[in-house]
Motif scaffolding. Structure first.
Motif, PDB file in Angstrom:
ATOM      1  N   LEU A  96      13.590 -18.183   3.058  1.00 25.86           N
ATOM      2  CA  LEU A  96      13.003 -16.869   2.833  1.00 25.86           C
ATOM      3  C   LEU A  96      11.901 -16.642   3.861  1.00 25.86           C
ATOM      4  N   VAL A  97      11.937 -15.536   4.503  1.00 28.23           N
ATOM      5  CA  VAL A  97      10.871 -15.220   5.448  1.00 28.23           C
ATOM      6  C   VAL A  97       9.743 -14.590   4.644  1.00 28.23           C
ATOM      7  N   PRO A  98       8.545 -15.177   4.662  1.00 28.77           N
ATOM      8  CA  PRO A  98       7.452 -14.531   3.938  1.00 28.77           C
ATOM      9  C   PRO A  98       7.187 -13.173   4.582  1.00 28.77           C
ATOM     10  N   MET A  99       7.103 -12.179   3.756  1.00 30.42           N
ATOM     11  CA  MET A  99       7.063 -10.811   4.253  1.00 30.42           C
ATOM     12  C   MET A  99       5.886 -10.579   5.202  1.00 30.42           C
ATOM     13  N   HIS A 100       4.755 -11.272   4.955  1.00 23.98           N
ATOM     14  CA  HIS A 100       3.577 -10.935   5.768  1.00 23.98           C
ATOM     15  C   HIS A 100       3.762 -11.321   7.230  1.00 23.98           C
ATOM     16  N   ALA A 101       4.717 -12.204   7.509  1.00 19.28           N
ATOM     17  CA  ALA A 101       4.975 -12.519   8.913  1.00 19.28           C
ATOM     18  C   ALA A 101       5.580 -11.318   9.628  1.00 19.28           C
ATOM     19  N   LEU A 102       6.012 -10.355   8.846  1.00 13.81           N
ATOM     20  CA  LEU A 102       6.636  -9.179   9.430  1.00 13.81           C
ATOM     21  C   LEU A 102       5.701  -7.980   9.477  1.00 13.81           C
ATOM     22  N   PHE A 103       4.423  -8.199   9.058  1.00  7.62           N
ATOM     23  CA  PHE A 103       3.465  -7.090   9.130  1.00  7.62           C
ATOM     24  C   PHE A 103       3.007  -6.970  10.576  1.00  7.62           C
ATOM     25  N   VAL A 104       3.142  -5.809  11.142  1.00  6.98           N
ATOM     26  CA  VAL A 104       2.805  -5.683  12.552  1.00  6.98           C
ATOM     27  C   VAL A 104       1.345  -5.297  12.738  1.00  6.98           C
ATOM     28  N   GLU A 105       0.868  -5.512  13.975  1.00  9.80           N
ATOM     29  CA  GLU A 105      -0.543  -5.349  14.269  1.00  9.80           C
ATOM     30  C   GLU A 105      -0.985  -3.887  14.247  1.00  9.80           C
ATOM     31  N   ASP A 106      -0.062  -2.987  14.536  1.00 14.62           N
ATOM     32  CA  ASP A 106      -0.513  -1.587  14.548  1.00 14.62           C
ATOM     33  C   ASP A 106      -0.220  -0.905  13.222  1.00 14.62           C
ATOM     34  N   GLY A 107      -0.426  -1.654  12.160  1.00 14.19           N
ATOM     35  CA  GLY A 107      -0.129  -1.092  10.844  1.00 14.19           C
ATOM     36  C   GLY A 107      -1.290  -0.339  10.231  1.00 14.19           C
ATOM     37  N   GLU A 108      -2.288  -0.011  11.036  1.00 15.42           N
ATOM     38  CA  GLU A 108      -3.420   0.712  10.470  1.00 15.42           C
ATOM     39  C   GLU A 108      -3.152   2.191  10.569  1.00 15.42           C
ATOM     40  N   MET A 109      -3.059   2.812   9.430  1.00 15.30           N
ATOM     41  CA  MET A 109      -2.693   4.218   9.399  1.00 15.30           C
ATOM     42  C   MET A 109      -3.957   5.052   9.520  1.00 15.30           C
ATOM     43  N   GLU A 110      -3.848   6.146  10.205  1.00 24.58           N
ATOM     44  CA  GLU A 110      -4.995   7.034  10.271  1.00 24.58           C
ATOM     45  C   GLU A 110      -5.284   7.557   8.874  1.00 24.58           C
ATOM     46  N   LYS A 111      -6.569   7.758   8.599  1.00 24.37           N
ATOM     47  CA  LYS A 111      -6.914   8.055   7.213  1.00 24.37           C
ATOM     48  C   LYS A 111      -6.221   9.297   6.683  1.00 24.37           C
ATOM     49  N   ARG A 112      -6.217  10.279   7.526  1.00 21.31           N
ATOM     50  CA  ARG A 112      -5.658  11.540   7.032  1.00 21.31           C
ATOM     51  C   ARG A 112      -4.147  11.450   6.887  1.00 21.31           C
ATOM     52  N   VAL A 113      -3.549  10.685   7.796  1.00 20.36           N
ATOM     53  CA  VAL A 113      -2.108  10.481   7.675  1.00 20.36           C
ATOM     54  C   VAL A 113      -1.826   9.727   6.375  1.00 20.36           C
ATOM     55  N   PHE A 114      -2.726   8.789   6.089  1.00 17.63           N
ATOM     56  CA  PHE A 114      -2.579   8.005   4.862  1.00 17.63           C
ATOM     57  C   PHE A 114      -2.551   8.936   3.650  1.00 17.63           C
ATOM     58  N   LEU A 115      -3.535   9.815   3.641  1.00 20.21           N
ATOM     59  CA  LEU A 115      -3.607  10.777   2.524  1.00 20.21           C
ATOM     60  C   LEU A 115      -2.334  11.570   2.399  1.00 20.21           C
ATOM     61  N   ALA A 116      -1.905  12.104   3.527  1.00 16.86           N
ATOM     62  CA  ALA A 116      -0.724  12.965   3.505  1.00 16.86           C
ATOM     63  C   ALA A 116       0.500  12.175   3.060  1.00 16.86           C
ATOM     64  N   THR A 117       0.585  10.940   3.593  1.00 18.06           N
ATOM     65  CA  THR A 117       1.767  10.147   3.275  1.00 18.06           C
ATOM     66  C   THR A 117       1.784   9.755   1.800  1.00 18.06           C
ATOM     67  N   TRP A 118       0.609   9.350   1.325  1.00 20.47           N
ATOM     68  CA  TRP A 118       0.527   8.951  -0.077  1.00 20.47           C
ATOM     69  C   TRP A 118       1.004  10.073  -0.979  1.00 20.47           C
ATOM     70  N   LYS A 119       0.592  11.234  -0.602  1.00 27.84           N
ATOM     71  CA  LYS A 119       0.951  12.388  -1.415  1.00 27.84           C
ATOM     72  C   LYS A 119       2.429  12.726  -1.263  1.00 27.84           C
ATOM     73  N   ASP A 120       2.912  12.494  -0.080  1.00 26.08           N
ATOM     74  CA  ASP A 120       4.268  12.884   0.234  1.00 26.08           C
ATOM     75  C   ASP A 120       5.307  11.997  -0.458  1.00 26.08           C
ATOM     76  N   ILE A 121       4.935  10.725  -0.663  1.00 26.76           N
ATOM     77  CA  ILE A 121       5.886   9.821  -1.306  1.00 26.76           C
ATOM     78  C   ILE A 121       5.874  10.114  -2.804  1.00 26.76           C
ATOM     79  N   PRO A 122       7.046  10.319  -3.363  1.00 30.47           N
ATOM     80  CA  PRO A 122       7.076  10.712  -4.781  1.00 30.47           C
ATOM     81  C   PRO A 122       6.465   9.644  -5.698  1.00 30.47           C
TER      82      PRO A 122
END
Lengths: 956, 418
Positions: free
Chosen positions: A838-864
């Motif tokens: 099993l590949v531990p999932m965190h090995a697949l977290f990429v370095e540019d995974g920091e979402m812009e705050k406002r995008v975060f807000l929009a995305t959070w809201k957008d996902i049902p």
């Protein structure tokens, strides 16, 4: 396959025959007349007849019985015998029978194999084609192997009609047994057909390829398009049938040109298709042009030529059948958001005809609003007012709402919109009035202190409001402007009578409105506020209501001045653009114009079942060959007016907002609160997003984020092990007993942005081991070794060696279960060994995974909301800051942190190597070692792995 | 692509199904019926319906729903266009596409569907190719079948058009009288507001042809004023490059009837509105109301307006109408609440009018708004846009064909708000 006539209950066959017979003598219904006894037996004799005609009649009767659902499978051998014929119609009928029964009688079907093989070599191309066509429809595993050779021959047949039929057969076969098709090299043959001299063959090959790619991304490498194949497709495009053109255009749209010149030349060759009579061809051509336009220089002359060329075909689609109009409108909606300039002068074609189907009306309305500008607002308003008097309630409501959207969008027209709404309120039509009040509330929020003079008119309609949203809106208006309404206390009191029966939305609003009233007119409203507070805190089961009640209660009792500051704080203005599609999603949808995704306005992976293709289509970046200063992908010209600095909520106003606005639900006002496009530079943008993050917004939107970097600095000072990602201990993957003496242990880590497989080979056998090689099976994340394994010297008995194998994620993708399962084959001089890990999932977290705050807000809201899943992480011995740091080291980025009544809430984002974003909320209660993790992502499959990863990281 | 097709009649029976891949049970149609139940009228069923595992794409024509089932991401317009094409083909074969005709000819229907799609991919869709493969049922076929004792409608030879560069035309066409007729038909879509101002008026034009020419004729059609046409959809036979460079229509025509081009003249051009109406519709509290409409000519360019008819959908609360027309006949459908006034020809010296009383259901509130009036009419020998054919030339064949062009203007969706 079957063509089945379903008869109404109680109809029997003979009556059906009689009915039809009466109508017309020479009809097919004669085949339905049956004798009562021994029908099958009778048919059997007829089938064995020497006379050709009699035989054919018999087969027809058999087919007729079959289509009405009778079981005539007993006649299989007899029918099969009839296949030796040169009569094409008879042959077709027999094939038809075969296709129907082969599945249920696989052993019998084998008897037919010979016929297929022979027919595939017939001198008549029609028969060869018919045989290859039918072959693919017989979905019996056993006989498939026999059919490979005939198919291979047909793919190279001299007659193009046979070749084009064979191309489709490859797709059929792939559907039955994908592995076989790949192993037998049919994909290569299919690719070769792309350069066939006959355009129909090319078109069918493209169609078959697209269907194969839809279900198997592994075929991707084989079927990769390059600029020379694209050239061939473009040539075939001019000569093939309209349906072939659709396939070819869709295939071209998946290609990424190497530079702007190629993009432009493709556009030039595709634009003539915009004038095609077939709507599907037109829309596919629109897709290609819209996508490749992105690569061209933004203000070039060619772009404006294309823009001019795109308008007429889109308009023309609106004079087609209503079903076509509907699909066209859904797509135009996307086009208008991406490039409003295309249709800006075509407003009138979207005006609604009274006898349009409702689904067309609603779509037209939506596009009208998107095209509204100061130039055409007068016309639009006149239309909307007209619509508001129509019969269909849904449509009327949406029209009234549209007037409100116009007011918010086009400021100079706001006054006219308001007076239109007032006119509509005068009609006293109940649902019109309610809808109007909801939108007027929004207008107040956009233009405060401008139209309050109409409040009196609104109050007249108080009694007729029976929908929660309208009631809540009215209450909000009364509370907000309590000082101008003399009898505000009476009005609110009247609502209070049925408090317990109200909808939560209304209750919350009433609570806030009364507190506002009290703060504005403390002298004569004490009783009222007491009453509402006790109703909210003591008599209600609703935790939200109770919480809010207590907050007010405490605020009022401890510090009324603070209460005033909080409750009566100035509200942020709502922004004008209402429900634009989030830009990244819009770009993806533009690439999917003409597809189902474009009708649903959802990315294909969000809904198409079995779409294993992990490829997200993205717009190509602007080509680099332009001038250097201008090579960023520029936002579409005339990006829908970025909200200007008018929207600046201060910290306190945000708190005020938290306690105030919750006329939630489908109201537009909420949608407006998150201007979705991240265009602004001011950090304080974003309106009051309190539903999501509440007070956390102050840290989220203003000032430097407390977590993250600054803390990382501290960590350094105190010698904390920073930037050290978590590596699980090695575990045994291949025990020596199963590896003929080779023991493999290993784990995964992430270093410098790469996934590393840490392997230890131990030789427990008696002989040295050499020649190590490693291979992965297809897996969910496309992991594969970046380079071959290289162990220079032989591994001697009782020795072990460690090896770090760098992995890439460019490999073939296939969904595994569990998701992170990786099947590995290791070879050495002794044997080949297989194991899975099993590949531990965190090995697949990429370095540019920091979402812009406002995008975060929009995305959070957008996902049902139903995508949100909670998970408890037990017994964690760290505080919020160390946790953020730990997670950050593993590429889980804390976007915001807030503290609610002692609880720490961390908002985090991460991105997987395959581009899936996952948003997380981590709730940490003081003195409780159990944390609550909520995850939100579009692809829910990854949750389990991610929860596991959090568990591991936090317990490390 | 297309997995299955279900044909459903107006009473909700799935009376025909066809599967091009594995069989999908017809219970899938329940999702369709659910949406149909929600729709206010038969036309209002949404064309794309999502179900947990499938997508249903449907069209509604002649009281029949054609429902296609797809399982993968396909272009929905492709499927919808195709469904319309299937309907057109049936109509072409059986002169009418209805439940009765389909059931009568079920073997042909089945053969056609089988020939039109393979594995859900379009196979042979052009009508002349299909007709070579499967002969349409007609009187002649019945006779020959009886005489020769054969009754096969299936051809044993490869249709010639299948693979040629002109798939729309079969070879070996022969006529004793070579004729080419062109109908320039324009439909005006318009919305006129209460005050008589034009809200929007646009023209949807078509050139429909009937070509009976032997051999492989290559035709060139030119216009006196081609500039009018800036938004055209072409039949695949038209050479796009020639149009782009010379503004002439150059093509090898299909045999028989087909639509050469359709064009759109948008609201941004000035489109003439041939008729006006004066109306006075009032509801009165209690008793009923008054209805009065007069039709008059506006921009008819001296031509006679014929086949005028009005259709007025009234709200549910209207019980009946008692009217007196100055000419023509009127009917009121008390169930659908639709008034139809068949006016006929208009004599410009004596304007047609209709007036009378509206009776309302007692107890109901009076209607809030006046109905929209839908008008039909036709004007022959005129294309309202002013488009005119200049000449037709034929290359590639020696004979002299007979040529004819006809113009006609009629109402499309022509609506007056009152």
């Amino acid at each position: 396959m079957g063509c089945i006539f379903s008869h109404g209950e109680g109809h029997n066959l003979s009556t059906e025959g009689e009915n039809c017979g009466k109508n017309l003598r020479m009809t097919d219904s004669k085949y339905f007349t049956t004798t009562k006894k021994g029908e099958v037996f009778e048919l059997k004799t007829e089938l064995q007849s020497d006379k050709k005609e009699k035989k054919k009649e018999a087969v027809k009767k058999v087919i007729a019985s079959m289509t009405v659902g009778k079981d005539v499978s007993a006649l299989f051998p007899d029918v099969l015998n009839c296949i030796q014929t040169d009569n094409l119609e008879l042959k077709k009928l027999v094939y038809l029978y075969l296709m129907n029964y082969a599945k249920s009688q696989p052993d019998m079907a084998i008897m037919a194999v010979n016929t297929f093989v022979r027919d595939c070599e017939d001198s008549n191309p029609l028969i060869r084609a018919l045989a290859v066509r039918t072959m693919g429809c017989i979905r019996v595993d056993k006989i498939i192997d026999y059919l490979c050779q005939p198919l291979r021959n047909c793919l190279k047949d001299e007659d193009p009609y046979v070749r084009k039929t064979a191309a489709v057969c490859v797709a059929k076969l792939h559907d039955i047994n994908a592995q076989l098709v790949e192993d037998q090299g049919f994909l290569d043959q299919l690719r070769d057909l792309l350069s066939d001299s006959n355009p129909m063959v090319v078109a069918n090959a493209v169609a078959a390829i697209s269907e194969i790619l839809e279900t198997s991304p592994t075929a991707q490498q084989v079927l990769e398009m390059n600029s020379s194949t694209i050239n061939k497709l473009l040539t075939a495009l001019n000569e093939c049938t309209e349906w072939g053109q659709v396939f070819i255009l869709d295939a071209i749209s998946n290609y990424t040109p190497k530079d702007d010149k190629e993009a432009q030349s493709i556009c030039e060759r595709v634009t003539p298709r915009l004038a095609h009579a077939n709507a599907a061809v037109v829309l596919s051509a629109v897709k290609v042009v819209m996508k490749f336009m992105e690569m061209l220089e933004a203000n070039s002359e060619y772009i404006s030529t294309l823009v001019k060329k795109l308008a007429p075909p889109l308009v023309t689609l609106l004079s087609a059948e209503p079903e076509i109009q509907y699909v066209a409108l859904r797509n135009i909606n996307l086009v208008v958001q991406k490039r409003p300039e295309i249709l800006k002068n075509e407003m009138k074609v979207f005006f609604v005809k009274y006898n349009d189907p409702i689904y067309v009306k609603l779509e037209k309305l939506d596009i009208m609003i998107r095209l509204t500008s100061q130039a055409n607002i007068a016309q639009v308003l006149a239309e909307l007012k007209e619509y508001a008097t129509e019969v269909d309630v849904d449509f009327v409501r949406k029209s009234v709402r549209a007037i409100g959207r116009c007011a918010i969008k086009v400021e100079p027209a706001a006054e006219r919109c308001v007076s239109t709404l007032l006119d509509l309120i005068q009609t006293k039509v109940n649902y019109v009035v309610q809808e109007a009040i909801v939108v007027i509330k929004d207008i107040f929020r956009k233009y405060p202190n401008k139209y309050e003079s109409i409040i009196a008119t609104l109050c007249e309609n108080l009694d007729t409001l029976d929908e929660p949203e309208a009631r809540a809106s009215m209450i909000w208006i009364i509370g907000e402007y309590a000082e101008r309404i003399d009898n505000a206390d009476e009005l609110l009191e009247s609502f209070l009578e049925g408090f317990q029966d109200e909808n939560t939305q209304v209750q919350l609003q009433l609570l806030t409105a009364i507190v506002k009233l009290f703060l504005k007119r403390p002298t004569d409203t004490q009783d009222l506020v007491q009453q509402v507070l006790s109703l909210a805190t003591q008599d209600s089961d609703n935790p939200d209501l109770r919480d809010r009640g207590y907050i007010y209660w405490r605020l009022l009792s401890t510090d009324p001045a603070a209460a005033k500051e909080v409750v009566l704080a100035e509200k942020p203005l709502i922004s004008e653009e209402t429900d634009l599609i989030e830009p990244t999603l819009l770009d993806e949808l533009i690439c999917n114009i003409s597809s189902l995704a474009s009708v649903y306005h959802k990315p294909p992976n969000a809904f198409v079942e079995g779409s294993k293709s992990s490829l997200r289509k993205i717009l190509p970046p602007r080509s680099q060959s332009g001038n250097v200063g201008d090579d960023q992908p520029s936002p579409p010209a005339e990006a829908p007016s970025a909200p200007a600095a008018t929207v600046i909520p201060g910290v306190d106003s945000l708190i005020g907002d938290l306690l105030d606005m919750d006329l939630g639900g489908p109201s537009m006002q909420q949608q407006q609160m998150y201007p979705p496009q991240p265009t602004s530079q001011t950090p304080v943008q974003g309106g009051g997003g309190m539903d999501l993050l509440g007070e956390g917004l102050d840290s989220l939107l203003g000032g430097p984020a407390p977590s993250g970097d600054s803390l990382g600095g501290l960590g350094d000072i105190f010698g904390m092990p920073t930037a050290q990602s978590y590596v699980p201990p090695q575990e045994v993957w291949l025990p020596a007993s199963k590896g003929k003496g080779l023991e493999v242990t290993g784990t995964f880590s992430r270093k410098q942005g790469n996934v590393i497989m840490e392997l230890t080979f131990a030789n427990k056998a008696m002989q040295p081991m050499t020649g190590f090689a490693i291979q992965f099976n297809k897996n969910s994340f496309g992991l594969m070794p970046a380079s071959p394994i290289n162990i220079p010297s032989a591994l001697l008995p009782n020795q072990s060696t460690s090896y770090s194998l760098q992995l890439s994620t460019m490999g073939a993708v296939q969904r595994m279960d569990p998701l992170a399962n990786l099947q590995v084959a290791i070879k050495n001089n002794i044997d080949v060994f297989y194991f899975s890990c099993l590949v531990p999932m965190h090995a697949l977290f990429v370095e540019d995974g920091e979402m812009e705050k406002r995008v975060f807000l929009a995305t959070w809201k957008d996902i049902p909301a139903q995508n949100e899943v909670q998970h408890e992480i037990c017994n964690v011995q760290h505080n919020a800051d160390t946790i953020s740091q730990k997670l950050k080291n593993n590429n889980v980025f804390t976007i915001a942190k807030r503290n609610v009544e002692g609880q720490d809430m961390l908002y985090q984002s991460l991105k997987l190597t395959n581009g899936i974003w996952v948003l997380a909320e981590l709730k940490i209660q003081p003195n409780n070692p159990n944390f609550m993790l909520s995850l939100k992502a579009r692809a829910m499959d990854v949750y389990q792995g991610i929860q596991q990863a959090f568990d591991n990281i936090l317990h490390n | 692509m297309i997995n299955s097709l279900f044909i459903i009649n107006s009473s909700g029976d799935v009376f025909m199904e066809k599967h091009w891949k594995s069989v999908i049970h017809k219970s899938i149609c329940d999702y369709f019926f659910e949406e149909q139940g929600k729709a206010g009228s038969p036309e209002d069923v949404p064309p794309v319906i999502a179900t947990p595992h499938h997508y249903l794409l449907n069209i509604y024509r002649n009281q029949l729903y054609f429902v296609a089932v797809v399982t993968t991401e396909v272009p929905p317009l492709f499927v919808i266009e195709f469904l319309h094409r299937i309907f057109d083909t049936f109509e072409d074969y059986f002169t009418e596409c209805s439940e009765t005709t389909l059931k009568e000819h079920f073997v042909i229907v089945y053969e056609l569907l089988d020939e039109m799609l393979d594995n859900g991919f379009p196979l042979a869709v052009e009508s002349n190719i299909l007709k070579e493969l499967i002969r349409p049922p007609n009187f002649l076929r019945t006779i020959t079948d009886t005489v020769t004792g054969k009754n096969t409608g299936v051809s044993a030879t490869l249709p010639t058009g299948q693979l040629s560069n002109v798939p729309w035309r079969r070879t070996g066409v022969k006529y004793t009288n070579n004729e080419a007729y062109f109908d320039v038909i324009e439909e005006i879509d318009a919305i006129i507001d209460k005050q008589g101002n034009t809200v929007i008026a646009e023209v949807q034009g078509y050139i429909d042809c009937l070509i009976k020419l032997s051999g492989m004729p290559d035709l060139t059609l030119s216009f006196i004023n081609p500039r009018l046409l800036d938004d055209i959809s072409f039949h695949p036979c038209v050479r796009y490059k020639r149009w782009e460079s010379e503004k002439v229509l150059s093509f090898v025509p299909p045999d028989g009837n087909f639509r050469l081009i359709s064009y759109h003249i948008g609201a941004n051009n000035m489109v003439a509105v041939p008729l006006y109406i004066r109306h006075n519709i009032q509801y009165r509290e209690g008793s009923g109301g008054r209805f009065e409409v007069t039709i008059g000519p506006k921009q008819t360019m001296g031509k006679v307006v014929e086949n005028i008819s009005l259709e007025v959908p009234f709200p549910k609360s209207v019980l009946n109408l008692t009217l007196t027309p100055s000419q023509g006949k009127y009917t009121f459908d008390p169930v659908g609440k639709i008034l139809t006034w068949d006016v006929g020809r208009m004599d410009p010296t004596k304007l047609p009018s209709i007036k009378g009383n509206i009776s309302l259901q007692s107890g109901h509130p009076i209607p809030e708004s006046n109905p929209t009036i839908n008008m039909n009419f036709s004007i022959s020998q005129m294309a309202i846009s002013g488009i005119k054919v200049n000449r037709l030339d034929m290359y590639g064949e020696k004979y002299k064909p007979f040529k004819g062009v006809k113009y006609m203007t009629r109402a499309g969706k022509f609506q007056f708000r009152t």
